[in-house]
Enzyme design. Structure first.
Site, PDB file in Angstrom:
ATOM      1  N   CYS A   1      -5.886   3.855  -4.291  1.00 12.02           N
ATOM      2  CA  CYS A   1      -5.937   2.457  -3.868  1.00 12.02           C
ATOM      3  C   CYS A   1      -7.224   1.718  -4.220  1.00 12.02           C
ATOM      4  O   CYS A   1      -7.168   0.632  -4.799  1.00 12.02           O
ATOM      5  CB  CYS A   1      -5.666   2.365  -2.371  1.00 12.02           C
ATOM      6  SG  CYS A   1      -6.565   3.539  -1.366  1.00 12.02           S
TER       7      CYS A   1
ATOM      8  N   ASP B   1      -0.344  -0.829  -4.768  1.00 10.69           N
ATOM      9  CA  ASP B   1      -1.615  -0.328  -5.305  1.00 10.69           C
ATOM     10  C   ASP B   1      -1.498   1.032  -5.979  1.00 10.69           C
ATOM     11  O   ASP B   1      -2.396   1.447  -6.706  1.00 10.69           O
ATOM     12  CB  ASP B   1      -2.693  -0.289  -4.211  1.00 10.69           C
ATOM     13  CG  ASP B   1      -2.372   0.651  -3.067  1.00 10.69           C
ATOM     14  OD1 ASP B   1      -1.248   1.178  -3.004  1.00 10.69           O
ATOM     15  OD2 ASP B   1      -3.265   0.862  -2.215  1.00 10.69           O
ATOM     16  N   ASN B   2      -0.426   1.759  -5.716  1.00 10.86           N
ATOM     17  CA  ASN B   2      -0.159   3.055  -6.366  1.00 10.86           C
ATOM     18  C   ASN B   2       1.200   3.529  -5.895  1.00 10.86           C
ATOM     19  O   ASN B   2       1.872   2.862  -5.108  1.00 10.86           O
ATOM     20  CB  ASN B   2      -1.246   4.098  -6.039  1.00 10.86           C
ATOM     21  CG  ASN B   2      -1.640   4.188  -4.587  1.00 10.86           C
ATOM     22  OD1 ASN B   2      -2.779   3.911  -4.223  1.00 10.86           O
ATOM     23  ND2 ASN B   2      -0.704   4.550  -3.721  1.00 10.86           N
TER      24      ASN B   2
ATOM     25  N   LYS C   1      -6.138  -5.039   4.260  1.00 11.08           N
ATOM     26  CA  LYS C   1      -6.948  -3.894   3.840  1.00 11.08           C
ATOM     27  C   LYS C   1      -7.984  -4.321   2.805  1.00 11.08           C
ATOM     28  O   LYS C   1      -7.660  -4.984   1.828  1.00 11.08           O
ATOM     29  CB  LYS C   1      -6.027  -2.814   3.264  1.00 11.08           C
ATOM     30  CG  LYS C   1      -6.743  -1.597   2.689  1.00 11.08           C
ATOM     31  CD  LYS C   1      -5.745  -0.517   2.334  1.00 11.08           C
ATOM     32  CE  LYS C   1      -6.382   0.645   1.612  1.00 11.08           C
ATOM     33  NZ  LYS C   1      -5.446   1.760   1.393  1.00 11.08           N
TER      34      LYS C   1
ATOM     35  N   LYS D   1       1.788   9.576  -5.912  1.00 13.26           N
ATOM     36  CA  LYS D   1       0.458   8.979  -5.886  1.00 13.26           C
ATOM     37  C   LYS D   1      -0.602  10.031  -6.196  1.00 13.26           C
ATOM     38  O   LYS D   1      -0.432  11.208  -5.905  1.00 13.26           O
ATOM     39  CB  LYS D   1       0.204   8.408  -4.483  1.00 13.26           C
ATOM     40  CG  LYS D   1      -1.233   8.028  -4.164  1.00 13.26           C
ATOM     41  CD  LYS D   1      -1.389   7.641  -2.702  1.00 13.26           C
ATOM     42  CE  LYS D   1      -2.830   7.366  -2.331  1.00 13.26           C
ATOM     43  NZ  LYS D   1      -2.991   6.972  -0.909  1.00 13.26           N
TER      44      LYS D   1
ATOM     45  N   ARG E   1      -7.600  -1.807  -6.414  1.00 15.30           N
ATOM     46  CA  ARG E   1      -8.044  -3.049  -5.798  1.00 15.30           C
ATOM     47  C   ARG E   1      -9.293  -3.596  -6.486  1.00 15.30           C
ATOM     48  O   ARG E   1      -9.457  -4.811  -6.639  1.00 15.30           O
ATOM     49  CB  ARG E   1      -8.280  -2.817  -4.301  1.00 15.30           C
ATOM     50  CG  ARG E   1      -6.995  -2.491  -3.573  1.00 15.30           C
ATOM     51  CD  ARG E   1      -7.206  -1.871  -2.189  1.00 15.30           C
ATOM     52  NE  ARG E   1      -5.958  -1.328  -1.710  1.00 15.30           N
ATOM     53  CZ  ARG E   1      -5.031  -2.019  -1.044  1.00 15.30           C
ATOM     54  NH1 ARG E   1      -5.248  -3.294  -0.758  1.00 15.30           N
ATOM     55  NH2 ARG E   1      -3.910  -1.456  -0.661  1.00 15.30           N
TER      56      ARG E   1
ATOM     57  N   ASP F   1       0.837  -1.196   0.000  1.00 15.25           N
ATOM     58  CA  ASP F   1       0.000   0.000   0.000  1.00 15.25           C
ATOM     59  C   ASP F   1       0.877   1.252   0.000  1.00 15.25           C
ATOM     60  O   ASP F   1       1.677   1.449   0.930  1.00 15.25           O
ATOM     61  CB  ASP F   1      -0.897  -0.023   1.245  1.00 15.25           C
ATOM     62  CG  ASP F   1      -2.065   0.934   1.150  1.00 15.25           C
ATOM     63  OD1 ASP F   1      -2.071   1.777   0.238  1.00 15.25           O
ATOM     64  OD2 ASP F   1      -2.974   0.847   1.987  1.00 15.25           O
ATOM     65  N   ASP F   2       0.733   2.080  -1.028  1.00 15.87           N
ATOM     66  CA  ASP F   2       1.488   3.337  -1.129  1.00 15.87           C
ATOM     67  C   ASP F   2       2.997   3.107  -1.208  1.00 15.87           C
ATOM     68  O   ASP F   2       3.782   3.970  -0.818  1.00 15.87           O
ATOM     69  CB  ASP F   2       1.189   4.262   0.049  1.00 15.87           C
ATOM     70  CG  ASP F   2      -0.138   4.987  -0.078  1.00 15.87           C
ATOM     71  OD1 ASP F   2      -0.929   4.618  -0.963  1.00 15.87           O
ATOM     72  OD2 ASP F   2      -0.397   5.907   0.720  1.00 15.87           O
TER      73      ASP F   2
ATOM     74  N   HIS G   1       1.433   2.495   3.676  1.00 18.25           N
ATOM     75  CA  HIS G   1       0.486   3.575   3.920  1.00 18.25           C
ATOM     76  C   HIS G   1       0.669   4.123   5.337  1.00 18.25           C
ATOM     77  O   HIS G   1       1.003   3.385   6.255  1.00 18.25           O
ATOM     78  CB  HIS G   1      -0.931   3.028   3.745  1.00 18.25           C
ATOM     79  CG  HIS G   1      -2.008   4.061   3.595  1.00 18.25           C
ATOM     80  ND1 HIS G   1      -2.411   4.874   4.625  1.00 18.25           N
ATOM     81  CD2 HIS G   1      -2.782   4.397   2.534  1.00 18.25           C
ATOM     82  CE1 HIS G   1      -3.387   5.662   4.212  1.00 18.25           C
ATOM     83  NE2 HIS G   1      -3.625   5.402   2.935  1.00 18.25           N
TER      84      HIS G   1
END
Length: 765
Positions: free
Chosen positions: A108, A366-367, A168, A427, A112, A70-71, A260
């Site tokens: 995100c 995710d990004n 998540k 992002k 997903r 994540d991130d 994240h």
């Protein structure tokens, strides 16, 4: 390449897991699949594929594992150029493939949704983050996946798979995250058999808001709890139970909260990077850039981009700034290594039960890395989401808390650009920094050229169609009576064995008005400022096949090509439900659709109600409201919290202490306190607080006992967009405490009896 020893030695000893050389060698393809014989047995038979046609269709009982960071920026893994120690994902890359031209969506939830459905996120209702449900006028922004787009869990469930989701979710409207649902957009409502994780965009790593299947659970009493560790413990338990009692294959998704915000990790992982980043972001970014060339992750002729706007040269920073900013990155790197270690534990468990060779593993982010930390970084992510800066003095005062459970950390923008090396920006943009992600594919039985880099252009919506292709699965025409939309993604299964095939030719991007279109090596990007007409947005044009870091803007030199790309974007936007566009900023948190429970003006909560996440709690932002509590006390010594929402970084609490009624509003940078002038009588009493909005984001709080005013005070500032990342409790303050003024009473549970808690809300939502 990973150098194997008797065991992996770290710069600081890791207490929880040490991989043996045999384990890492097995992952890296240096030994045979029989390195562990104690669990070989039937599992070996399950993984044999004597007549399999590698690269096309695999055995029908092959397991699938999606691992999503994540991130995390394009360069954060060592196998993609980082100095951060990530030996376990590196081992997967050594025995698999790395894709260096793989793309995701700028934020995100859309990524997903595209991953799980194989469709474009706009078409399935997830054009932006699931926090923002824009109502029926915006079918592309409902914060949920349309039933017309069945998930891979739903599809493979029809093929005999069991499916497990962990970590998540962020694919259901935040206002639906209540203990009573509705559950149809939660993981179990979308085809998964089990779920352990959190529903919203982020959670504390040490005291998270956790859902087990469809039930909120309290984990605050568990010792040495860290979410990433417990998530993998639970994943390994699911797998153990599955292979012990079930002959069917499984799908499992591990969705880490890392990287994240809040960046939180056990101290030893931060300590192992002490001094590592004293050279600063300019030096580290250049080192990653050169390492990426050596690894073949970027072309030899790629050009180095300048610092993003607003990022100063490291050498121009003060001594305190350098000390502070280096500490932020030490914590970030420690969290990345900790996450990699958990991936290693998961992969080792697959090996130990004989399922590693029989599992297709895909690792991605995710990004890109986030800009939310601002120029100085952040220790309070509620303030960050409310666009309230945190000053250097405050940050330095909290230096020792960075990375711990006493801070909610996001690193400064200078380090975010390092994470996104070699690209510019961050992002939520449609520059490559926002949308290009690592992708590691590990499947020993289906990949010949282990350790190679693939350069085909791919998008996250292509992953699940690739899995269907490999498994020989056809998309059902209907799921639960709902006709299914076609897959939008394109299989890249052949690229597992053929490096020469073409990749995807066309892909659009759009996020809150920022947009881009890729086609055949060209890319056009439209920048957008909040509130400005979309038709006035400036466009840029890059030939990314030759200019991977997007340095040469050819918009003026190639106007005909730019026009062609703009028309193509319009075509794709119409095809994939991009319109209507909106340009949501943090005001997206203020969207409360009329069909949600949160749109009510009156709420009644009863004692022992399960913890209620903030995004599903009464919407009190920038409006007048009251909280009324009928209660009974046998003595004046019976005190405690009546209702509390939030934690140490923000929130509010209404409680009795020393026989006085107290209301405190924690802004994050100041706590406003209103205390009654009179004592509260024993026996049956009805207490009340009333907030009267006087100006935007400020007002007067009055306290009452049996309709008599007993206190009054000003709340000079309230949150404009997001009140807290921790929810509401009745009769106690669970998880972290809103105020230190409870003393040493922990959750400060109320000693009397609460009949109910009544919220009455006034004015505009």
């Amino acid at each position: 390449m990973l150098k194997l020893k008797d065991e992996i030695k770290w710069s600081s000893p890791l207490k929880r897991f040490t991989a043996t050389a045999a384990t890492l060698a097995l992952i890296s393809g240096c030994t045979t699949g029989n390195a562990s014989s104690d669990n070989a047995g039937d599992a070996t038979a399950r993984t044999e594929s004597e007549n399999a046609d590698q690269g096309s269709e695999v055995e029908p009982d092959t397991n699938i594992a999606y691992i999503v960071l994540d991130d995390s920026g394009f360069s954060d893994l060592a196998s993609y150029g980082s100095e951060i120690e990530t030996p376990y994902t590196d081992a997967l890359a050594d025995n698999g493939l790395r894709y260096n031209n793989f793309h995701v969506n700028p934020t995100c939830s859309p990524t997903r949704a595209a991953l799980l459905t194989g469709r474009q996120a706009h078409s399935v209702g997830m054009a932006t983050v699931a926090n923002f449900d824009m109502g029926s006028d915006y079918p592309n922004k409902r914060g949920r996946i349309s039933p017309k787009a069945g998930t891979i869990a739903e599809v493979l469930g029809g093929e005999g798979y069991n499916s497990y989701a962990l970590g998540k979710w962020h694919l259901s409207p935040s206002h639906q995250a209540t203990p009573s649902g509705p559950y149809d957009n939660w993981p179990l409502g979308k085809g998964f058999d089990r779920f352990y994780g959190f529903l919203e965009d982020s959670t504390d790593q040490f005291q998270p808001e956790i859902v087990n299947d469809n039930t909120f659970v309290d984990v605050t009493e568990e010792e040495d709890y860290h979410f990433s560790e417990v998530m993998v413990d639970q994943a390994n338990q699911y797998i153990t139970d599955h292979v012990s009692t079930n002959d069917s294959p499984f799908l499992i998704t591990l969705n880490f909260g890392s990287q994240h915000q809040p960046v939180q990790v056990p101290d030893e992982y931060i300590e192992m990077y002490e001094g590592k980043y004293d050279e600063g972001w300019d030096v580290i970014r250049k080192q990653r850039f050169e390492r990426q060339k050596e690894l073949g992750i970027i072309p030899e002729d790629a050009e180095f981009v300048e610092r993003n706007p607003g990022i100063p040269a490291w050498d121009d920073l003060s001594e305190d700034e350098q000390k502070l900013f280096a500490r932020f990155q030490e914590a970030y790197a420690g969290m990345m290594t900790h996450t990699d270690e958990q991936i290693g534990r998961f992969v080792e468990h697959l090996r130990s039960v004989g399922e590693l060779d029989n599992t297709i593993i895909m690792v991605m982010s995710d990004n890109g890395a986030s800009v939310l930390g601002g120029p100085n970084g952040s220790i309070n992510h509620t303030l960050t989401y409310n666009v309230i800066p945190q000053e250097m003095d405050e940050l330095m005062d909290n230096y020792d808390k960075i990375g711990t459970n006493e801070a909610k950390v996001e690193f400064p923008n200078g380090w975010a650009q390092v994470s996104n090396t070699p690209f510019k920006m961050y992002k939520a943009t449609t520059y490559e920094a926002g949308i290009r992600s690592p992708l590691i594919v590990h499947y020993p039985e289906g990949i010949d050229d282990k350790g190679e880099v693939r350069g085909q252009y791919q998008h996250v919506s292509d992953i699940t169609p690739t899995i269907y292709d490999l498994l020989g699965v056809e998309l059902p025409k209907e799921i639960d009576g709902v006709k299914q939309m076609k897959l939008h993604g394109e299989s890249f299964a052949e690229s597992l064995v053929n490096p020469e095939i073409e990749g995807k030719q066309t892909q659009f991007y759009e996020s809150n008005g920022v947009r881009a279109i890729y086609d055949g090596g060209w890319k056009a990007i439209a920048s957008h400022q909040l509130g400005e007409p979309f038709e006035d947005d400036p466009w840029e044009l890059y030939h990314v096949a030759e200019d991977v870091t997007e340095i040469k803007n050819l918009a003026e030199a190639e106007p005909k090509k730019l026009k062609e790309m703009q028309k193509l974007f319009e075509k794709e936007a119409k095809k994939y439900d991009v319109l209507p566009m909106t340009d949501l900023g943090p005001d997206g948190f203020l969207s409360v659709p009329e069909d949600s429970q949160r749109a009510k003006d009156k709420f009644i909560f009863y004692p022992n109600m399960s913890h209620l996440p903030e995004a599903a709690s009464p919407f009190i932002l920038n409006r007048s409201f009251s909280i009324t509590v009928p209660l009974h006390r046998d003595s004046k010594e019976e005190e405690g919290v009546l209702v509390a929402l939030g934690g140490y970084q923000s929130g509010y609490t209404l409680y009795l202490k020393d026989n006085r009624l107290v209301y405190e509003y924690n802004m994050g940078n100041e706590i406003y306190r209103v205390e009654s002038d009179e004592e509260i009588p024993e026996g049956e009493t009805t207490v009340k607080m009333h907030f009267e909005k006087t100006e935007d984001h400020q007002g007067i709080t009055s306290l009452y006992a049996d309709e008599k005013q007993i206190g009054k005070g000003e709340i000079a500032q309230t949150h404009p967009f997001k009140l807290s990342f921790e929810g509401l409790s009745i009769g106690k303050d669970s998880l972290y405490q809103v105020t230190p003024n409870y003393g040493e009473n922990g959750v400060f549970e109320f000693g009397g009896e609460i009949e109910k808690v009544i919220y009455d809300l006034e004015g505009q939502k």
